[in-house]
Design a protein around this motif. Structure first.
Motif, PDB file in Angstrom:
ATOM      1  N   GLU A 151       0.823  -1.210   0.000  1.00  0.00           N
ATOM      2  CA  GLU A 151       0.000   0.000   0.000  1.00  0.00           C
ATOM      3  C   GLU A 151       0.857   1.260   0.000  1.00  0.00           C
ATOM      4  OE1 GLU A 151      -2.238  -3.399   0.869  1.00  0.00           O
ATOM      5  OE2 GLU A 151      -0.478  -2.638   1.981  1.00  0.00           O
ATOM      6  N   GLU A 152       1.949   1.234   0.752  1.00  0.00           N
ATOM      7  CA  GLU A 152       2.855   2.388   0.755  1.00  0.00           C
ATOM      8  C   GLU A 152       3.468   2.593  -0.624  1.00  0.00           C
ATOM      9  OE1 GLU A 152       6.984   3.997   2.863  1.00  0.00           O
ATOM     10  OE2 GLU A 152       6.107   2.088   3.505  1.00  0.00           O
ATOM     11  N   PHE A 153       3.838   1.491  -1.265  1.00  0.00           N
ATOM     12  CA  PHE A 153       4.383   1.563  -2.617  1.00  0.00           C
ATOM     13  C   PHE A 153       3.379   2.192  -3.578  1.00  0.00           C
ATOM     14  CE2 PHE A 153       4.570  -1.048  -6.659  1.00  0.00           C
ATOM     15  CZ  PHE A 153       5.467  -0.203  -7.300  1.00  0.00           C
ATOM     16  N   LEU A 154       2.120   1.740  -3.540  1.00  0.00           N
ATOM     17  CA  LEU A 154       1.099   2.298  -4.429  1.00  0.00           C
ATOM     18  C   LEU A 154       0.891   3.785  -4.171  1.00  0.00           C
ATOM     19  CD1 LEU A 154      -1.719  -0.430  -4.562  1.00  0.00           C
ATOM     20  CD2 LEU A 154       0.055   0.059  -6.256  1.00  0.00           C
ATOM     21  N   SER A 155       0.971   4.177  -2.908  1.00  0.00           N
ATOM     22  CA  SER A 155       0.802   5.588  -2.559  1.00  0.00           C
ATOM     23  C   SER A 155       1.919   6.439  -3.151  1.00  0.00           C
ATOM     24  CB  SER A 155       0.766   5.740  -1.040  1.00  0.00           C
ATOM     25  OG  SER A 155       0.679   7.090  -0.658  1.00  0.00           O
ATOM     26  N   LEU A 156       3.155   5.961  -3.065  1.00  0.00           N
ATOM     27  CA  LEU A 156       4.285   6.697  -3.641  1.00  0.00           C
ATOM     28  C   LEU A 156       4.188   6.730  -5.164  1.00  0.00           C
ATOM     29  CD1 LEU A 156       7.213   5.396  -1.405  1.00  0.00           C
ATOM     30  CD2 LEU A 156       6.224   7.682  -1.406  1.00  0.00           C
ATOM     31  N   LEU A 157       3.738   5.638  -5.728  1.00  0.00           N
ATOM     32  CA  LEU A 157       3.601   5.573  -7.185  1.00  0.00           C
ATOM     33  C   LEU A 157       2.523   6.547  -7.665  1.00  0.00           C
ATOM     34  CD1 LEU A 157       4.865   3.968  -9.528  1.00  0.00           C
ATOM     35  CD2 LEU A 157       2.909   2.410  -9.370  1.00  0.00           C
ATOM     36  N   LYS A 158       1.483   6.686  -6.893  1.00  0.00           N
ATOM     37  CA  LYS A 158       0.392   7.593  -7.258  1.00  0.00           C
ATOM     38  C   LYS A 158       0.893   9.026  -7.385  1.00  0.00           C
ATOM     39  CE  LYS A 158      -4.329   8.853  -5.930  1.00  0.00           C
ATOM     40  NZ  LYS A 158      -5.403   8.643  -4.924  1.00  0.00           N
ATOM     41  N   ALA A 159       1.882   9.380  -6.566  1.00  0.00           N
ATOM     42  CA  ALA A 159       2.456  10.732  -6.621  1.00  0.00           C
ATOM     43  C   ALA A 159       3.206  10.965  -7.924  1.00  0.00           C
ATOM     44  CB  ALA A 159       3.388  10.948  -5.436  1.00  0.00           C
ATOM     45  N   SER A 160       3.544   9.881  -8.649  1.00  0.00           N
ATOM     46  CA  SER A 160       4.269  10.001  -9.919  1.00  0.00           C
ATOM     47  C   SER A 160       3.354   9.840 -11.118  1.00  0.00           C
ATOM     48  CB  SER A 160       5.375   8.932  -9.982  1.00  0.00           C
ATOM     49  OG  SER A 160       6.299   9.100  -8.943  1.00  0.00           O
ATOM     50  N   ALA A 161       2.046   9.896 -10.883  1.00  0.00           N
ATOM     51  CA  ALA A 161       1.089   9.598 -11.949  1.00  0.00           C
ATOM     52  C   ALA A 161       1.203  10.554 -13.135  1.00  0.00           C
ATOM     53  CB  ALA A 161      -0.331   9.610 -11.394  1.00  0.00           C
ATOM     54  N   ARG A 162       1.747  11.751 -12.928  1.00  0.00           N
ATOM     55  CA  ARG A 162       1.863  12.698 -14.039  1.00  0.00           C
ATOM     56  C   ARG A 162       2.979  12.287 -15.005  1.00  0.00           C
ATOM     57  NH1 ARG A 162       6.137  16.215 -12.890  1.00  0.00           N
ATOM     58  NH2 ARG A 162       6.876  16.094 -10.732  1.00  0.00           N
ATOM     59  N   GLY A 163       3.831  11.368 -14.579  1.00  0.00           N
ATOM     60  CA  GLY A 163       4.900  10.904 -15.443  1.00  0.00           C
ATOM     61  C   GLY A 163       4.549   9.587 -16.116  1.00  0.00           C
ATOM     62  N   THR A 164       5.527   8.963 -16.739  1.00  0.00           N
ATOM     63  CA  THR A 164       5.344   7.678 -17.399  1.00  0.00           C
ATOM     64  C   THR A 164       5.639   6.553 -16.409  1.00  0.00           C
ATOM     65  OG1 THR A 164       5.949   8.563 -19.566  1.00  0.00           O
ATOM     66  CG2 THR A 164       6.140   6.184 -19.268  1.00  0.00           C
ATOM     67  N   ILE A 165       4.729   5.584 -16.324  1.00  0.00           N
ATOM     68  CA  ILE A 165       4.913   4.429 -15.446  1.00  0.00           C
ATOM     69  C   ILE A 165       4.915   3.181 -16.322  1.00  0.00           C
ATOM     70  CG2 ILE A 165       4.038   3.133 -13.474  1.00  0.00           C
ATOM     71  CD1 ILE A 165       2.582   5.650 -12.559  1.00  0.00           C
ATOM     72  N   LEU A 166       6.013   2.449 -16.264  1.00  0.00           N
ATOM     73  CA  LEU A 166       6.168   1.249 -17.080  1.00  0.00           C
ATOM     74  C   LEU A 166       6.325   0.032 -16.179  1.00  0.00           C
ATOM     75  CD1 LEU A 166       8.709   2.689 -19.677  1.00  0.00           C
ATOM     76  CD2 LEU A 166       6.231   2.447 -19.960  1.00  0.00           C
ATOM     77  N   LEU A 167       5.616  -1.035 -16.519  1.00  0.00           N
ATOM     78  CA  LEU A 167       5.665  -2.276 -15.765  1.00  0.00           C
ATOM     79  C   LEU A 167       6.340  -3.347 -16.605  1.00  0.00           C
ATOM     80  CD1 LEU A 167       4.878  -4.278 -13.518  1.00  0.00           C
ATOM     81  CD2 LEU A 167       2.615  -4.454 -14.600  1.00  0.00           C
ATOM     82  N   ALA A 168       7.482  -3.836 -16.145  1.00  0.00           N
ATOM     83  CA  ALA A 168       8.174  -4.908 -16.859  1.00  0.00           C
ATOM     84  C   ALA A 168       7.334  -6.180 -16.772  1.00  0.00           C
ATOM     85  CB  ALA A 168       9.553  -5.137 -16.252  1.00  0.00           C
ATOM     86  N   ASP A 169       6.852  -6.643 -17.923  1.00  0.00           N
ATOM     87  CA  ASP A 169       5.940  -7.785 -17.960  1.00  0.00           C
ATOM     88  C   ASP A 169       6.186  -8.564 -19.252  1.00  0.00           C
ATOM     89  OD1 ASP A 169       3.902  -9.603 -17.888  1.00  0.00           O
ATOM     90  OD2 ASP A 169       2.295  -8.145 -17.614  1.00  0.00           O
ATOM     91  N   ALA A 216       7.235  -5.512 -22.486  1.00  0.00           N
ATOM     92  CA  ALA A 216       8.202  -6.606 -22.489  1.00  0.00           C
ATOM     93  C   ALA A 216       9.601  -6.015 -22.618  1.00  0.00           C
ATOM     94  CB  ALA A 216       7.903  -7.557 -23.633  1.00  0.00           C
ATOM     95  N   LEU A 217      10.561  -6.647 -21.997  1.00  0.00           N
ATOM     96  CA  LEU A 217      11.926  -6.129 -22.052  1.00  0.00           C
ATOM     97  C   LEU A 217      12.774  -6.850 -23.084  1.00  0.00           C
ATOM     98  CD1 LEU A 217      12.774  -5.573 -18.276  1.00  0.00           C
ATOM     99  CD2 LEU A 217      11.890  -3.933 -19.929  1.00  0.00           C
ATOM    100  N   ALA A 218      12.705  -8.170 -23.104  1.00  0.00           N
ATOM    101  CA  ALA A 218      13.551  -8.947 -24.000  1.00  0.00           C
ATOM    102  C   ALA A 218      12.877 -10.268 -24.320  1.00  0.00           C
ATOM    103  CB  ALA A 218      14.918  -9.200 -23.359  1.00  0.00           C
ATOM    104  N   GLU A 219      13.289 -10.889 -25.407  1.00  0.00           N
ATOM    105  CA  GLU A 219      12.752 -12.196 -25.754  1.00  0.00           C
ATOM    106  C   GLU A 219      13.224 -13.269 -24.776  1.00  0.00           C
ATOM    107  OE1 GLU A 219      13.703 -13.107 -29.769  1.00  0.00           O
ATOM    108  OE2 GLU A 219      12.519 -11.454 -30.612  1.00  0.00           O
ATOM    109  N   LYS A 220      14.423 -13.099 -24.249  1.00  0.00           N
ATOM    110  CA  LYS A 220      14.978 -14.074 -23.308  1.00  0.00           C
ATOM    111  C   LYS A 220      14.387 -13.865 -21.919  1.00  0.00           C
ATOM    112  CE  LYS A 220      19.396 -14.164 -25.779  1.00  0.00           C
ATOM    113  NZ  LYS A 220      18.978 -13.145 -26.777  1.00  0.00           N
ATOM    114  N   ILE A 221      14.439 -14.917 -21.122  1.00  0.00           N
ATOM    115  CA  ILE A 221      13.978 -14.829 -19.743  1.00  0.00           C
ATOM    116  C   ILE A 221      15.093 -14.205 -18.901  1.00  0.00           C
ATOM    117  CG2 ILE A 221      13.245 -16.128 -17.714  1.00  0.00           C
ATOM    118  CD1 ILE A 221      12.156 -18.265 -19.616  1.00  0.00           C
TER     119      ILE A 221
END
Length: 257
Positions: A151-169, A216-221
């Motif tokens: 929850e603390e992490f999500l709260s800090l991330l919310k403060a950066s919502a005006r920027g770009t947020i990328l999730l490595a997936d 996605a970051l790369a074809e390899k794991i």
């Protein structure tokens, strides 16, 4: 005069006492009294000082000249879920600092083997970052954040919502390099990397609800910490290139004006 030390508030014409760890570093480096050294405040300023000698536990340095002042770099945070190995987390702090990340954050996830990070360990991360800055000549030091809960992490991330947020997936429908070729990155930029067992679908959805885009970051794991380094290096290169292009454009406009 390549020796580089840290003091949070050097002032021209004043004698400052280096922190205890920096004093130890100075003595290990065999710096002699009256010898010149470089001092950074970690906030973009670099000074020249003259070592005056050691008084009790601390080295005294006369600050004589401002050598350099840099504008803040593009704001760029890498968020890494707690890793199983403390050594790998320390290595990650060192390498992300060398790459130029301005903020390094750690957070617990559902599949994280480690549940928390002590204050002592967080302080060690900060010392590792300072040493990496001194080694690489970086004078803007990164901030280190350790979240106690999701929850603390999500709260800090919310403060950066005006920027770009990328999730490595790995299941992201576009890779990071392809995205950066098509779109510009808004700062503060954020890259999120899950733990060894990946984030759960619920966690991924909560991050997407915060505006995160799966990439996605790369074809390899890639191992979790390798993914963070790989993604950070690509993002850093694009941010630096964009910054250089803006400076070049500004220079051309100034000349034409």
């Amino acid at each position: 005069m390549s020796r580089f030390f840290f003091h949070p508030e050097p002032q021209l014409g004043k004698i400052v006492s280096l922190p205890q760890e920096e004093t130890h570093h100075l003595l290990v480096q065999r710096v002699s009294p009256r010898e010149g050294i470089l001092i950074s405040n970690g906030r973009g300023k670099l000074y020249r000082g003259i070592f005056q000698g050691k008084n009790e536990k601390y080295a005294s340095v006369l600050v004589v000249e401002k050598v350099k002042e840099e504008a803040p770099p593009p704001s760029f945070c890498v968020w890494q879920s707690f890793l199983r190995s403390p050594v790998r987390m320390e290595w990650l702090v060192e390498k992300l600092t060398e790459i130029g990340v301005t903020e390094i954050g750690f957070f617990p996830a559902e599949r994280s083997v480690k549940e928390k990070i002590s204050q002592e360990k967080a302080k060690r991360f900060e010392r590792i970052a300072i040493n990496a800055c001194k080694q690489s000549g970086r004078i803007w030091f990164p901030a280190i954040r350790v979240c106690g809960s999701w929850e603390e992490f999500l709260s800090l991330l919310k403060a950066s919502a005006r920027g770009t947020i990328l999730l490595a997936d790995p299941s992201g429908n576009i890779n990071l390099f392809g995205l950066l070729q098509k779109e510009s990155i808004r700062c503060p930029a954020n890259l999120i990397v899950g733990p060894e067992g990946d984030l759960t679908e619920r966690e991924k959805q909560e991050l997407c609800d915060q505006g995160a885009r799966p990439v996605a970051l790369a074809e390899k794991i890639l191992r979790s910490e390798t993914a963070a380094i790989f993604g950070a290096a690509i993002l850093s290169a694009f941010l630096e290139a964009s910054r250089a292009d803006r400076h070049q454009d500004a220079g051309m406009q100034s000349e034409s004006g």
